[in-house]
Scaffold this motif. Structure first.
Motif, PDB file in Angstrom:
ATOM      1  N   MET A   1     -67.506  15.487  18.962  1.00 25.58           N
ATOM      2  CA  MET A   1     -66.886  15.770  20.245  1.00 25.58           C
ATOM      3  C   MET A   1     -65.379  15.881  20.046  1.00 25.58           C
ATOM      4  SD  MET A   1     -68.683  13.701  23.344  1.00 25.58           S
ATOM      5  CE  MET A   1     -68.608  12.131  22.562  1.00 25.58           C
ATOM      6  N   ASP A   2     -64.820  16.882  20.674  1.00 21.16           N
ATOM      7  CA  ASP A   2     -63.373  17.043  20.613  1.00 21.16           C
ATOM      8  C   ASP A   2     -62.757  16.692  21.967  1.00 21.16           C
ATOM      9  OD1 ASP A   2     -63.883  19.214  22.273  1.00 21.16           O
ATOM     10  OD2 ASP A   2     -63.506  20.717  20.727  1.00 21.16           O
ATOM     11  N   ARG A   3     -61.459  16.881  22.090  1.00 22.85           N
ATOM     12  CA  ARG A   3     -60.762  16.488  23.312  1.00 22.85           C
ATOM     13  C   ARG A   3     -61.227  17.304  24.525  1.00 22.85           C
ATOM     14  NH1 ARG A   3     -56.950  19.795  24.970  1.00 22.85           N
ATOM     15  NH2 ARG A   3     -56.167  21.391  23.579  1.00 22.85           N
ATOM     16  N   ILE A   4     -61.654  18.546  24.327  1.00 21.64           N
ATOM     17  CA  ILE A   4     -62.147  19.356  25.455  1.00 21.64           C
ATOM     18  C   ILE A   4     -63.475  18.799  25.947  1.00 21.64           C
ATOM     19  CG2 ILE A   4     -62.956  21.638  26.170  1.00 21.64           C
ATOM     20  CD1 ILE A   4     -60.806  22.824  24.316  1.00 21.64           C
ATOM     21  N   ASP A   5     -64.361  18.424  25.022  1.00 24.10           N
ATOM     22  CA  ASP A   5     -65.625  17.786  25.424  1.00 24.10           C
ATOM     23  C   ASP A   5     -65.342  16.517  26.234  1.00 24.10           C
ATOM     24  OD1 ASP A   5     -67.208  19.694  24.170  1.00 24.10           O
ATOM     25  OD2 ASP A   5     -67.481  18.505  22.348  1.00 24.10           O
ATOM     26  N   LEU A   6     -64.392  15.737  25.776  1.00 24.46           N
ATOM     27  CA  LEU A   6     -64.040  14.507  26.498  1.00 24.46           C
ATOM     28  C   LEU A   6     -63.496  14.819  27.891  1.00 24.46           C
ATOM     29  CD1 LEU A   6     -62.471  12.423  23.594  1.00 24.46           C
ATOM     30  CD2 LEU A   6     -64.744  12.178  24.607  1.00 24.46           C
ATOM     31  N   LYS A   7     -62.708  15.880  28.010  1.00 20.48           N
ATOM     32  CA  LYS A   7     -62.210  16.290  29.336  1.00 20.48           C
ATOM     33  C   LYS A   7     -63.372  16.709  30.232  1.00 20.48           C
ATOM     34  CE  LYS A   7     -57.565  18.067  28.362  1.00 20.48           C
ATOM     35  NZ  LYS A   7     -56.736  19.293  28.372  1.00 20.48           N
ATOM     36  N   ILE A   8     -64.299  17.470  29.663  1.00 19.28           N
ATOM     37  CA  ILE A   8     -65.471  17.908  30.435  1.00 19.28           C
ATOM     38  C   ILE A   8     -66.241  16.690  30.937  1.00 19.28           C
ATOM     39  CG2 ILE A   8     -67.761  18.979  30.213  1.00 19.28           C
ATOM     40  CD1 ILE A   8     -66.403  21.082  28.357  1.00 19.28           C
ATOM     41  N   LEU A   9     -66.475  15.734  30.054  1.00 17.04           N
ATOM     42  CA  LEU A   9     -67.216  14.534  30.445  1.00 17.04           C
ATOM     43  C   LEU A   9     -66.491  13.760  31.542  1.00 17.04           C
ATOM     44  CD1 LEU A   9     -68.382  13.361  26.922  1.00 17.04           C
ATOM     45  CD2 LEU A   9     -69.783  14.434  28.707  1.00 17.04           C
ATOM     46  N   ALA A  10     -65.187  13.628  31.422  1.00 14.63           N
ATOM     47  CA  ALA A  10     -64.413  12.914  32.441  1.00 14.63           C
ATOM     48  C   ALA A  10     -64.516  13.620  33.791  1.00 14.63           C
ATOM     49  CB  ALA A  10     -62.953  12.790  32.001  1.00 14.63           C
ATOM     50  N   GLU A  11     -64.422  14.932  33.787  1.00 11.31           N
ATOM     51  CA  GLU A  11     -64.519  15.696  35.046  1.00 11.31           C
ATOM     52  C   GLU A  11     -65.912  15.579  35.657  1.00 11.31           C
ATOM     53  OE1 GLU A  11     -62.186  17.149  36.808  1.00 11.31           O
ATOM     54  OE2 GLU A  11     -60.594  16.820  35.346  1.00 11.31           O
ATOM     55  N   LEU A  12     -66.949  15.673  34.827  1.00 14.89           N
ATOM     56  CA  LEU A  12     -68.313  15.577  35.350  1.00 14.89           C
ATOM     57  C   LEU A  12     -68.613  14.186  35.901  1.00 14.89           C
ATOM     58  CD1 LEU A  12     -70.310  17.680  32.750  1.00 14.89           C
ATOM     59  CD2 LEU A  12     -69.825  18.266  35.133  1.00 14.89           C
ATOM     60  N   GLN A  13     -68.010  13.150  35.315  1.00 15.61           N
ATOM     61  CA  GLN A  13     -68.207  11.810  35.863  1.00 15.61           C
ATOM     62  C   GLN A  13     -67.546  11.685  37.228  1.00 15.61           C
ATOM     63  OE1 GLN A  13     -67.069   8.954  32.764  1.00 15.61           O
ATOM     64  NE2 GLN A  13     -69.222   8.412  32.764  1.00 15.61           N
ATOM     65  N   GLN A  14     -66.460  12.383  37.433  1.00 13.69           N
ATOM     66  CA  GLN A  14     -65.792  12.345  38.736  1.00 13.69           C
ATOM     67  C   GLN A  14     -66.572  13.129  39.784  1.00 13.69           C
ATOM     68  OE1 GLN A  14     -63.029  10.676  39.896  1.00 13.69           O
ATOM     69  NE2 GLN A  14     -63.312   9.578  37.978  1.00 13.69           N
ATOM     70  N   ASN A  15     -67.165  14.275  39.356  1.00  8.80           N
ATOM     71  CA  ASN A  15     -67.889  15.121  40.296  1.00  8.80           C
ATOM     72  C   ASN A  15     -68.902  15.957  39.520  1.00  8.80           C
ATOM     73  OD1 ASN A  15     -68.856  16.835  42.238  1.00  8.80           O
ATOM     74  ND2 ASN A  15     -66.897  17.829  42.669  1.00  8.80           N
ATOM     75  N   ALA A  16     -70.124  15.508  39.458  1.00  6.17           N
ATOM     76  CA  ALA A  16     -71.162  16.206  38.711  1.00  6.17           C
ATOM     77  C   ALA A  16     -71.588  17.505  39.390  1.00  6.17           C
ATOM     78  CB  ALA A  16     -72.379  15.305  38.519  1.00  6.17           C
ATOM     79  N   ARG A  17     -71.160  17.720  40.636  1.00  6.38           N
ATOM     80  CA  ARG A  17     -71.525  18.934  41.367  1.00  6.38           C
ATOM     81  C   ARG A  17     -70.449  20.017  41.262  1.00  6.38           C
ATOM     82  NH1 ARG A  17     -74.135  17.442  47.022  1.00  6.38           N
ATOM     83  NH2 ARG A  17     -74.354  19.682  46.928  1.00  6.38           N
ATOM     84  N   ILE A  18     -69.437  19.789  40.447  1.00  5.92           N
ATOM     85  CA  ILE A  18     -68.361  20.747  40.283  1.00  5.92           C
ATOM     86  C   ILE A  18     -68.929  22.055  39.722  1.00  5.92           C
ATOM     87  CG2 ILE A  18     -67.780  19.959  37.949  1.00  5.92           C
ATOM     88  CD1 ILE A  18     -64.824  20.385  38.645  1.00  5.92           C
ATOM     89  N   SER A  19     -68.401  23.186  40.168  1.00  9.76           N
ATOM     90  CA  SER A  19     -68.870  24.474  39.648  1.00  9.76           C
ATOM     91  C   SER A  19     -68.354  24.670  38.227  1.00  9.76           C
ATOM     92  CB  SER A  19     -68.382  25.611  40.546  1.00  9.76           C
ATOM     93  OG  SER A  19     -66.978  25.785  40.395  1.00  9.76           O
ATOM     94  N   PHE A  20     -69.048  25.503  37.466  1.00 13.65           N
ATOM     95  CA  PHE A  20     -68.575  25.803  36.115  1.00 13.65           C
ATOM     96  C   PHE A  20     -67.212  26.484  36.149  1.00 13.65           C
ATOM     97  CE2 PHE A  20     -73.092  25.477  34.578  1.00 13.65           C
ATOM     98  CZ  PHE A  20     -72.856  24.439  33.689  1.00 13.65           C
ATOM     99  N   VAL A  21     -66.981  27.298  37.161  1.00  6.60           N
ATOM    100  CA  VAL A  21     -65.690  27.977  37.280  1.00  6.60           C
ATOM    101  C   VAL A  21     -64.572  26.945  37.438  1.00  6.60           C
ATOM    102  CG1 VAL A  21     -64.299  29.513  38.723  1.00  6.60           C
ATOM    103  CG2 VAL A  21     -66.687  30.088  38.220  1.00  6.60           C
TER     104      VAL A  21
END
Length: 159
Positions: A1-21
């Motif tokens: 996992m790189d820093r972008i994966d970690l950012k993705i995980l942090a965002e999804l934990q905040q809002n798993a319903r966020i759009s891919f866009v």
């Protein structure tokens, strides 16, 4: 996992319903590479699933008890039988095998103490190999975190 994966995980934990866009915008990727990374994180088991955070009081499950369970034996078969049976009791929110003076620690949620008494007598005490239980009634839930902060590895409440 790189820093972008970690950012993705942090965002999804905040809002798993966020759009891919929107997720892609927040982590600095275009939509397709972002979606591919999410799928890779799902396929590898890093993301185990998505859920709705429910209010236990609103669901009539506001009464919480912690139950210590001591088994009569701890052979592989006895542990397997207990583990399988615990899965069938919806009132048991968590079940953790413990190294110490007892074997399992359960978190049980019910409507009230009377309902818990029925669950204890009719379900928990009837689990395979249960020798003894000790119940501790939770007076107040002070902290109940379900997510981990990617940066600090500390529990974090979903938004």
């Amino acid at each position: 996992m790189d820093r972008i994966d970690l950012k993705i995980l942090a965002e999804l934990q905040q809002n798993a319903r966020i759009s891919f866009v929107e997720l892609a915008r927040r982590v600095g990727l275009s939509k397709t590479p972002c979606a591919e990374r999410v799928r890779r994180l799902e396929d590898s088991g890093v993301i185990r699933g998505y859920y709705a955070a429910l209010d236990p009081v609103a669901m009539d499950r506001g009464h919480v008890v912690i139950v210590q369970v001591l088994l009569s034996g701890t052979t592989a078969q006895e542990l397997r039988l207990f583990n399988e049976a615990v899965q069938r009791i919806p009132e048991i929110q968590t079940c953790q095998m413990i190294a110490g003076d007892f074997d399992y620690l359960l978190t049980v949620r019910t409507r009230d103490i009377h309902t818990y008494r029925s669950v204890l007598g009719e379900k928990i005490s009837e689990l395979p190999c249960v020798k003894q239980t000790h119940t501790y009634v939770v007076m107040e839930v002070v902290k109940d975190e379900k997510t981990i902060d990617i940066k600090t590895n500390e529990p974090r409440r979903p938004a």
